[in-house]
Design a protein around this motif. Sequence first.
Motif, PDB file in Angstrom:
ATOM      1  N   UNK A  41       0.835  -1.197   0.000  1.00 44.26           N
ATOM      2  CA  UNK A  41       0.000   0.000   0.000  1.00 44.26           C
ATOM      3  C   UNK A  41       0.867   1.243   0.000  1.00 44.26           C
ATOM      4  N   UNK A  42       0.238   2.392  -0.233  1.00 40.98           N
ATOM      5  CA  UNK A  42       0.953   3.664  -0.214  1.00 40.98           C
ATOM      6  C   UNK A  42       1.415   4.003   1.197  1.00 40.98           C
ATOM      7  N   UNK A  43       2.285   4.990   1.299  1.00 39.64           N
ATOM      8  CA  UNK A  43       2.684   5.499   2.614  1.00 39.64           C
ATOM      9  C   UNK A  43       1.441   5.997   3.351  1.00 39.64           C
ATOM     10  N   UNK A  44       1.327   5.631   4.618  1.00 43.64           N
ATOM     11  CA  UNK A  44       0.172   6.042   5.392  1.00 43.64           C
ATOM     12  C   UNK A  44      -0.992   5.083   5.332  1.00 43.64           C
ATOM     13  N   UNK A  45      -0.817   3.945   4.668  1.00 49.67           N
ATOM     14  CA  UNK A  45      -1.930   2.999   4.534  1.00 49.67           C
ATOM     15  C   UNK A  45      -2.083   2.114   5.764  1.00 49.67           C
ATOM     16  N   UNK A 223       3.916 -15.189  -2.135  1.00 49.01           N
ATOM     17  CA  UNK A 223       2.943 -16.212  -2.511  1.00 49.01           C
ATOM     18  C   UNK A 223       1.532 -15.634  -2.464  1.00 49.01           C
ATOM     19  N   UNK A 224       1.301 -14.775  -1.483  1.00 44.54           N
ATOM     20  CA  UNK A 224      -0.009 -14.156  -1.288  1.00 44.54           C
ATOM     21  C   UNK A 224       0.187 -12.658  -1.084  1.00 44.54           C
ATOM     22  N   UNK A 225      -0.860 -11.884  -1.372  1.00 46.36           N
ATOM     23  CA  UNK A 225      -0.766 -10.425  -1.263  1.00 46.36           C
ATOM     24  C   UNK A 225      -2.012  -9.879  -0.573  1.00 46.36           C
ATOM     25  N   UNK A 226      -1.779  -8.954   0.368  1.00 46.04           N
ATOM     26  CA  UNK A 226      -2.847  -8.146   0.947  1.00 46.04           C
ATOM     27  C   UNK A 226      -2.572  -6.689   0.580  1.00 46.04           C
ATOM     28  N   UNK A 227      -3.558  -6.025   0.015  1.00 47.74           N
ATOM     29  CA  UNK A 227      -3.424  -4.615  -0.351  1.00 47.74           C
ATOM     30  C   UNK A 227      -4.146  -3.774   0.696  1.00 47.74           C
ATOM     31  N   UNK A 228      -3.421  -2.817   1.299  1.00 50.52           N
ATOM     32  CA  UNK A 228      -4.006  -1.976   2.349  1.00 50.52           C
ATOM     33  C   UNK A 228      -4.257  -0.564   1.846  1.00 50.52           C
ATOM     34  N   UNK A 229      -5.335   0.010   2.355  1.00 45.66           N
ATOM     35  CA  UNK A 229      -5.648   1.417   2.067  1.00 45.66           C
ATOM     36  C   UNK A 229      -6.360   1.999   3.281  1.00 45.66           C
ATOM     37  N   UNK A 230      -5.845   3.103   3.800  1.00 39.95           N
ATOM     38  CA  UNK A 230      -6.458   3.813   4.932  1.00 39.95           C
ATOM     39  C   UNK A 230      -6.746   2.881   6.104  1.00 39.95           C
ATOM     40  N   UNK A 276      -6.022   9.803   2.080  1.00 46.66           N
ATOM     41  CA  UNK A 276      -6.757  10.704   2.982  1.00 46.66           C
ATOM     42  C   UNK A 276      -6.185  10.701   4.391  1.00 46.66           C
ATOM     43  N   UNK A 277      -6.379  11.791   5.105  1.00 42.26           N
ATOM     44  CA  UNK A 277      -6.016  11.822   6.514  1.00 42.26           C
ATOM     45  C   UNK A 277      -6.939  10.880   7.277  1.00 42.26           C
ATOM     46  N   UNK A 287     -11.688   4.992  -0.309  1.00 40.66           N
ATOM     47  CA  UNK A 287     -11.081   5.258  -1.610  1.00 40.66           C
ATOM     48  C   UNK A 287     -12.033   6.029  -2.534  1.00 40.66           C
ATOM     49  N   UNK A 288     -13.244   6.255  -2.090  1.00 39.73           N
ATOM     50  CA  UNK A 288     -14.290   6.837  -2.932  1.00 39.73           C
ATOM     51  C   UNK A 288     -13.888   8.143  -3.629  1.00 39.73           C
ATOM     52  N   UNK A 289     -13.257   9.122  -2.952  1.00 42.08           N
ATOM     53  CA  UNK A 289     -12.939  10.381  -3.638  1.00 42.08           C
ATOM     54  C   UNK A 289     -11.932  10.223  -4.777  1.00 42.08           C
ATOM     55  N   UNK A 290     -11.194   9.126  -4.811  1.00 38.72           N
ATOM     56  CA  UNK A 290     -10.153   8.927  -5.830  1.00 38.72           C
ATOM     57  C   UNK A 290     -10.535   7.866  -6.858  1.00 38.72           C
ATOM     58  N   UNK A 291     -11.692   7.253  -6.676  1.00 39.02           N
ATOM     59  CA  UNK A 291     -12.047   6.070  -7.463  1.00 39.02           C
ATOM     60  C   UNK A 291     -12.826   6.424  -8.730  1.00 39.02           C
ATOM     61  N   UNK A 292     -12.406   5.925  -9.897  1.00 40.46           N
ATOM     62  CA  UNK A 292     -13.123   6.207 -11.146  1.00 40.46           C
ATOM     63  C   UNK A 292     -14.454   5.464 -11.252  1.00 40.46           C
TER      64      UNK A 292
END
Length: 321
Positions: A41-45, A223-230, A276-277, A287-292
Amino acid sequence: MTAALEVRGLTTRFETRGGDVTAVNNVSFSVEKGRILGLVGESGSGKSVTGFSILGLIDPPGEVCAGEVLVDGNDLRKLSDEDMRKMRGNRVAMVFQDPMMTLNPVLRVGDQMAMAVRVHRKMSKAEAWEESRKALDTVGIPSPEERLRAYPHQLSGGMRQRVAIAMALLHSPAVIIADEATTALDVSIQGQILAEVRDLADRTGAAIVWITHDLAVVSSLADDICVMYAGRIVERGTAEQVIGQPRHPYTKGLLDSIPARHEPGTPLPQIPGSTPQLSRLPSGCPFRPRCPRATEVCATEPPVVTVDGQTVLCHHPLERT
Protein backbone atom coordinates in the motif's frame (compact mmCIF):
# COMPACT_ATOMS: atom_id res chain seq x y z
CA MET A 1 -1.86 -26.54 6.54
CA THR A 2 -1.84 -24.78 9.92
CA ALA A 3 -1.04 -21.08 9.76
CA ALA A 4 2.21 -20.02 11.46
CA LEU A 5 0.72 -16.54 11.91
CA GLU A 6 -2.95 -15.70 12.12
CA VAL A 7 -4.17 -12.13 12.60
CA ARG A 8 -7.85 -11.65 13.42
CA GLY A 9 -9.63 -8.31 13.59
CA LEU A 10 -6.50 -6.36 14.55
CA THR A 11 -7.34 -2.73 15.35
CA THR A 12 -4.89 -0.02 16.46
CA ARG A 13 -5.81 3.54 17.41
CA PHE A 14 -3.81 6.66 18.20
CA GLU A 15 -5.08 9.43 20.43
CA THR A 16 -4.46 12.81 18.81
CA ARG A 17 -5.54 16.40 19.41
CA GLY A 18 -8.09 15.99 16.65
CA GLY A 19 -9.54 12.84 18.20
CA ASP A 20 -8.86 9.13 17.96
CA VAL A 21 -7.33 7.90 14.69
CA THR A 22 -7.73 4.28 13.62
CA ALA A 23 -4.48 3.41 11.83
CA VAL A 24 -5.24 -0.32 11.56
CA ASN A 25 -8.91 -1.12 11.10
CA ASN A 26 -10.14 -4.70 11.65
CA VAL A 27 -7.24 -6.30 9.76
CA SER A 28 -7.27 -10.09 9.31
CA PHE A 29 -4.93 -12.41 7.42
CA SER A 30 -2.94 -15.60 7.89
CA VAL A 31 0.44 -16.88 6.68
CA GLU A 32 1.29 -20.56 6.43
CA LYS A 33 4.73 -22.02 7.12
CA GLY A 34 7.19 -21.41 4.30
CA ARG A 35 4.99 -18.85 2.57
CA ILE A 36 5.55 -15.14 2.01
CA LEU A 37 2.72 -12.63 2.37
CA GLY A 38 3.19 -9.25 0.70
CA LEU A 39 1.51 -6.41 2.61
CA VAL A 40 1.25 -3.58 0.09
CA GLY A 41 0.00 0.00 0.00
CA GLU A 42 0.95 3.66 -0.21
CA SER A 43 2.68 5.50 2.61
CA GLY A 44 0.17 6.04 5.39
CA SER A 45 -1.93 3.00 4.53
CA GLY A 46 -1.18 1.28 7.85
CA LYS A 47 1.31 -1.38 6.71
CA SER A 48 4.12 -0.64 9.16
CA VAL A 49 1.73 0.00 12.05
CA THR A 50 0.27 -3.45 11.38
CA GLY A 51 3.74 -4.99 11.69
CA PHE A 52 4.52 -3.13 14.91
CA SER A 53 1.08 -4.04 16.29
CA ILE A 54 1.74 -7.74 15.70
CA LEU A 55 4.93 -7.49 17.76
CA GLY A 56 3.32 -5.38 20.48
CA LEU A 57 5.59 -2.42 19.75
CA ILE A 58 2.91 0.29 19.80
CA ASP A 59 3.63 2.91 22.45
CA PRO A 60 1.26 5.58 23.85
CA PRO A 61 -0.58 7.52 22.57
CA GLY A 62 -1.15 4.45 20.38
CA GLU A 63 -2.95 1.32 21.52
CA VAL A 64 -3.82 -2.05 20.01
CA CYS A 65 -7.42 -2.06 21.13
CA ALA A 66 -8.88 -5.18 19.51
CA GLY A 67 -8.05 -8.40 17.74
CA GLU A 68 -5.96 -11.54 18.10
CA VAL A 69 -2.42 -12.33 16.94
CA LEU A 70 -1.84 -16.09 16.98
CA VAL A 71 1.66 -17.59 16.66
CA ASP A 72 2.00 -21.33 17.26
CA GLY A 73 -1.62 -21.16 18.41
CA ASN A 74 -0.81 -18.67 21.21
CA ASP A 75 -2.39 -15.21 21.27
CA LEU A 76 0.47 -12.73 21.63
CA ARG A 77 -1.90 -10.06 22.92
CA LYS A 78 -2.60 -12.16 26.02
CA LEU A 79 1.06 -12.57 26.97
CA SER A 80 2.63 -10.66 29.84
CA ASP A 81 5.30 -8.07 29.02
CA GLU A 82 8.02 -10.49 30.12
CA ASP A 83 6.66 -13.37 28.02
CA MET A 84 6.30 -11.05 25.04
CA ARG A 85 9.94 -10.01 25.32
CA LYS A 86 10.88 -13.70 25.27
CA MET A 87 8.78 -14.19 22.15
CA ARG A 88 10.27 -11.25 20.20
CA GLY A 89 13.38 -12.20 18.31
CA ASN A 90 12.81 -15.82 19.29
CA ARG A 91 9.56 -17.03 17.69
CA VAL A 92 8.70 -13.72 15.98
CA ALA A 93 11.44 -11.53 14.49
CA MET A 94 11.47 -8.22 12.63
CA VAL A 95 13.75 -6.77 9.97
CA PHE A 96 13.60 -2.96 9.81
CA GLN A 97 13.95 -0.72 6.77
CA ASP A 98 17.14 0.85 8.12
CA PRO A 99 19.56 -1.79 9.44
CA MET A 100 21.25 0.88 11.54
CA MET A 101 18.08 0.80 13.67
CA THR A 102 19.03 -2.81 14.48
CA LEU A 103 22.83 -2.50 14.68
CA ASN A 104 24.75 -0.63 17.37
CA PRO A 105 27.44 1.45 15.59
CA VAL A 106 29.97 1.11 18.43
CA LEU A 107 29.88 -2.69 18.75
CA ARG A 108 31.28 -5.30 16.40
CA VAL A 109 28.70 -7.24 14.43
CA GLY A 110 29.70 -10.51 16.08
CA ASP A 111 29.38 -9.12 19.61
CA GLN A 112 25.88 -7.85 18.85
CA MET A 113 24.75 -11.11 17.31
CA ALA A 114 26.27 -13.19 20.11
CA MET A 115 24.41 -11.09 22.70
CA ALA A 116 21.15 -11.64 20.79
CA VAL A 117 21.76 -15.40 20.85
CA ARG A 118 22.55 -15.52 24.58
CA VAL A 119 19.43 -13.54 25.52
CA HIS A 120 17.28 -16.53 24.57
CA ARG A 121 19.68 -19.48 24.88
CA LYS A 122 22.18 -20.52 27.53
CA MET A 123 25.56 -20.96 25.83
CA SER A 124 29.09 -19.65 25.98
CA LYS A 125 30.20 -16.61 24.02
CA ALA A 126 32.27 -18.84 21.75
CA GLU A 127 29.23 -21.01 20.99
CA ALA A 128 27.09 -17.92 20.36
CA TRP A 129 29.79 -16.52 18.07
CA GLU A 130 29.71 -19.76 16.04
CA GLU A 131 25.90 -19.60 15.80
CA SER A 132 26.27 -16.04 14.50
CA ARG A 133 28.83 -17.14 11.91
CA LYS A 134 26.45 -19.83 10.66
CA ALA A 135 23.63 -17.24 10.39
CA LEU A 136 25.79 -14.92 8.27
CA ASP A 137 26.74 -17.84 6.05
CA THR A 138 23.04 -18.72 5.65
CA VAL A 139 22.24 -15.32 4.12
CA GLY A 140 25.13 -15.50 1.67
CA ILE A 141 27.65 -13.21 3.35
CA PRO A 142 31.18 -14.06 2.13
CA SER A 143 33.97 -14.49 4.70
CA PRO A 144 31.49 -14.48 7.61
CA GLU A 145 34.24 -14.69 10.28
CA GLU A 146 35.75 -11.46 8.97
CA ARG A 147 32.37 -9.72 8.90
CA LEU A 148 31.71 -10.72 12.51
CA ARG A 149 34.78 -8.74 13.53
CA ALA A 150 33.72 -5.65 11.56
CA TYR A 151 31.80 -2.61 12.81
CA PRO A 152 28.52 -1.73 11.02
CA HIS A 153 30.02 1.37 9.35
CA GLN A 154 32.62 -0.85 7.68
CA LEU A 155 29.93 -2.75 5.79
CA SER A 156 27.97 -1.67 2.72
CA GLY A 157 24.21 -1.01 2.93
CA GLY A 158 23.41 -4.34 1.32
CA MET A 159 25.76 -6.17 3.68
CA ARG A 160 24.23 -4.46 6.73
CA GLN A 161 20.77 -5.50 5.57
CA ARG A 162 21.96 -9.09 5.20
CA VAL A 163 23.30 -8.91 8.76
CA ALA A 164 19.90 -7.66 9.96
CA ILE A 165 18.20 -10.59 8.22
CA ALA A 166 20.76 -12.98 9.71
CA MET A 167 19.99 -11.62 13.20
CA ALA A 168 16.31 -12.27 12.58
CA LEU A 169 17.15 -15.89 11.72
CA LEU A 170 19.32 -16.59 14.79
CA HIS A 171 16.59 -18.47 16.66
CA SER A 172 14.83 -20.05 13.65
CA PRO A 173 11.69 -17.97 14.22
CA ALA A 174 8.27 -19.16 13.11
CA VAL A 175 7.44 -15.68 11.77
CA ILE A 176 9.59 -12.92 10.26
CA ILE A 177 8.18 -9.44 9.60
CA ALA A 178 10.23 -7.38 7.13
CA ASP A 179 9.32 -3.68 6.99
CA GLU A 180 10.48 -2.13 3.68
CA ALA A 181 13.66 -4.17 4.12
CA THR A 182 15.15 -3.44 0.68
CA THR A 183 13.74 0.01 -0.09
CA ALA A 184 17.02 1.87 0.52
CA LEU A 185 19.13 -0.51 -1.57
CA ASP A 186 20.04 -0.30 -5.23
CA VAL A 187 18.21 -2.56 -7.66
CA SER A 188 20.92 -5.20 -8.11
CA ILE A 189 21.45 -5.69 -4.36
CA GLN A 190 17.69 -5.64 -3.82
CA GLY A 191 17.29 -8.47 -6.32
CA GLN A 192 19.94 -10.57 -4.58
CA ILE A 193 18.36 -10.14 -1.16
CA LEU A 194 14.87 -10.92 -2.46
CA ALA A 195 16.17 -14.15 -3.99
CA GLU A 196 17.84 -15.05 -0.68
CA VAL A 197 14.63 -14.32 1.27
CA ARG A 198 12.64 -16.57 -1.06
CA ASP A 199 15.21 -19.32 -0.58
CA LEU A 200 15.19 -18.88 3.21
CA ALA A 201 11.41 -19.26 3.38
CA ASP A 202 11.63 -22.45 1.35
CA ARG A 203 14.51 -23.91 3.40
CA THR A 204 13.59 -22.85 6.93
CA GLY A 205 9.79 -22.96 6.73
CA ALA A 206 9.49 -19.49 8.28
CA ALA A 207 6.33 -17.55 7.50
CA ILE A 208 7.32 -14.09 6.22
CA VAL A 209 5.29 -10.88 6.09
CA TRP A 210 6.98 -8.57 3.57
CA ILE A 211 5.80 -4.98 4.03
CA THR A 212 6.36 -2.73 1.02
CA HIS A 213 4.86 0.03 -1.12
CA ASP A 214 6.23 -1.63 -4.27
CA LEU A 215 3.94 -4.12 -6.01
CA ALA A 216 6.71 -4.86 -8.49
CA VAL A 217 8.80 -6.27 -5.63
CA VAL A 218 6.14 -8.56 -4.19
CA SER A 219 5.02 -9.76 -7.61
CA SER A 220 8.25 -11.78 -7.85
CA LEU A 221 8.58 -12.61 -4.16
CA ALA A 222 5.24 -13.21 -2.45
CA ASP A 223 2.94 -16.21 -2.51
CA ASP A 224 -0.01 -14.16 -1.29
CA ILE A 225 -0.77 -10.43 -1.26
CA CYS A 226 -2.85 -8.15 0.95
CA VAL A 227 -3.42 -4.61 -0.35
CA MET A 228 -4.01 -1.98 2.35
CA TYR A 229 -5.65 1.42 2.07
CA ALA A 230 -6.46 3.81 4.93
CA GLY A 231 -5.90 1.12 7.55
CA ARG A 232 -8.00 -1.57 5.88
CA ILE A 233 -7.22 -4.56 3.73
CA VAL A 234 -9.13 -3.82 0.52
CA GLU A 235 -7.96 -6.85 -1.47
CA ARG A 236 -6.50 -10.22 -0.57
CA GLY A 237 -5.57 -13.26 -2.64
CA THR A 238 -2.70 -15.22 -4.11
CA ALA A 239 -0.02 -13.20 -5.89
CA GLU A 240 -1.18 -14.66 -9.18
CA GLN A 241 -4.75 -13.52 -8.54
CA VAL A 242 -3.97 -10.03 -7.29
CA ILE A 243 -1.30 -9.23 -9.87
CA GLY A 244 -2.95 -10.98 -12.81
CA GLN A 245 -6.58 -10.20 -12.03
CA PRO A 246 -6.92 -7.22 -9.65
CA ARG A 247 -10.48 -6.65 -8.51
CA HIS A 248 -10.23 -3.47 -6.44
CA PRO A 249 -9.82 -0.19 -8.38
CA TYR A 250 -7.05 0.84 -5.96
CA THR A 251 -5.03 -2.31 -6.68
CA LYS A 252 -5.46 -1.75 -10.41
CA GLY A 253 -4.28 1.84 -9.99
CA LEU A 254 -1.14 0.70 -8.20
CA LEU A 255 -0.38 -1.86 -10.90
CA ASP A 256 -1.01 0.62 -13.71
CA SER A 257 1.57 2.99 -12.21
CA ILE A 258 4.41 0.44 -12.53
CA PRO A 259 6.74 1.67 -15.33
CA ALA A 260 7.64 -1.84 -16.51
CA ARG A 261 4.02 -2.45 -17.54
CA HIS A 262 4.13 0.34 -20.15
CA GLU A 263 6.07 1.21 -23.29
CA PRO A 264 9.08 3.49 -22.71
CA GLY A 265 8.14 7.15 -23.09
CA THR A 266 4.44 6.51 -22.38
CA PRO A 267 3.00 8.75 -19.64
CA LEU A 268 2.24 6.70 -16.53
CA PRO A 269 -1.37 6.59 -15.32
CA GLN A 270 -1.75 8.06 -11.85
CA ILE A 271 -4.24 7.58 -9.07
CA PRO A 272 -5.74 11.06 -8.62
CA GLY A 273 -5.51 12.82 -5.27
CA SER A 274 -3.62 11.51 -2.26
CA THR A 275 -4.11 9.18 0.68
CA PRO A 276 -6.76 10.70 2.98
CA GLN A 277 -6.02 11.82 6.51
CA LEU A 278 -7.14 9.08 8.85
CA SER A 279 -8.81 11.70 11.05
CA ARG A 280 -10.92 12.88 8.10
CA LEU A 281 -11.96 9.75 6.24
CA PRO A 282 -14.95 10.05 3.92
CA SER A 283 -18.07 8.08 4.73
CA GLY A 284 -18.32 4.58 3.32
CA CYS A 285 -15.40 3.49 1.15
CA PRO A 286 -12.27 5.52 2.02
CA PHE A 287 -11.08 5.26 -1.61
CA ARG A 288 -14.29 6.84 -2.93
CA PRO A 289 -12.94 10.38 -3.64
CA ARG A 290 -10.15 8.93 -5.83
CA CYS A 291 -12.05 6.07 -7.46
CA PRO A 292 -13.12 6.21 -11.15
CA ARG A 293 -15.91 3.68 -10.45
CA ALA A 294 -17.45 5.47 -7.44
CA THR A 295 -21.21 6.01 -7.29
CA GLU A 296 -23.59 7.22 -4.60
CA VAL A 297 -23.75 3.79 -2.99
CA CYS A 298 -20.02 4.04 -2.25
CA ALA A 299 -20.88 6.49 0.54
CA THR A 300 -22.08 3.42 2.47
CA GLU A 301 -19.88 0.71 3.98
CA PRO A 302 -18.50 -1.51 1.18
CA PRO A 303 -19.31 -5.24 1.25
CA VAL A 304 -16.75 -8.04 1.36
CA VAL A 305 -16.88 -10.00 -1.91
CA THR A 306 -15.03 -13.33 -2.16
CA VAL A 307 -14.58 -15.35 -5.36
CA ASP A 308 -12.23 -18.37 -5.57
CA GLY A 309 -10.44 -17.28 -2.39
CA GLN A 310 -9.80 -13.74 -3.68
CA THR A 311 -11.42 -11.17 -1.40
CA VAL A 312 -12.20 -7.55 -2.25
CA LEU A 313 -13.79 -4.79 -0.15
CA CYS A 314 -15.76 -2.88 -2.78
CA HIS A 315 -19.25 -2.01 -4.04
CA HIS A 316 -18.08 -2.16 -7.67
CA PRO A 317 -15.27 -4.74 -7.95
CA LEU A 318 -13.65 -5.22 -11.32
CA GLU A 319 -14.99 -8.18 -13.24
CA ARG A 320 -13.00 -11.41 -13.48
CA THR A 321 -12.10 -12.41 -16.99
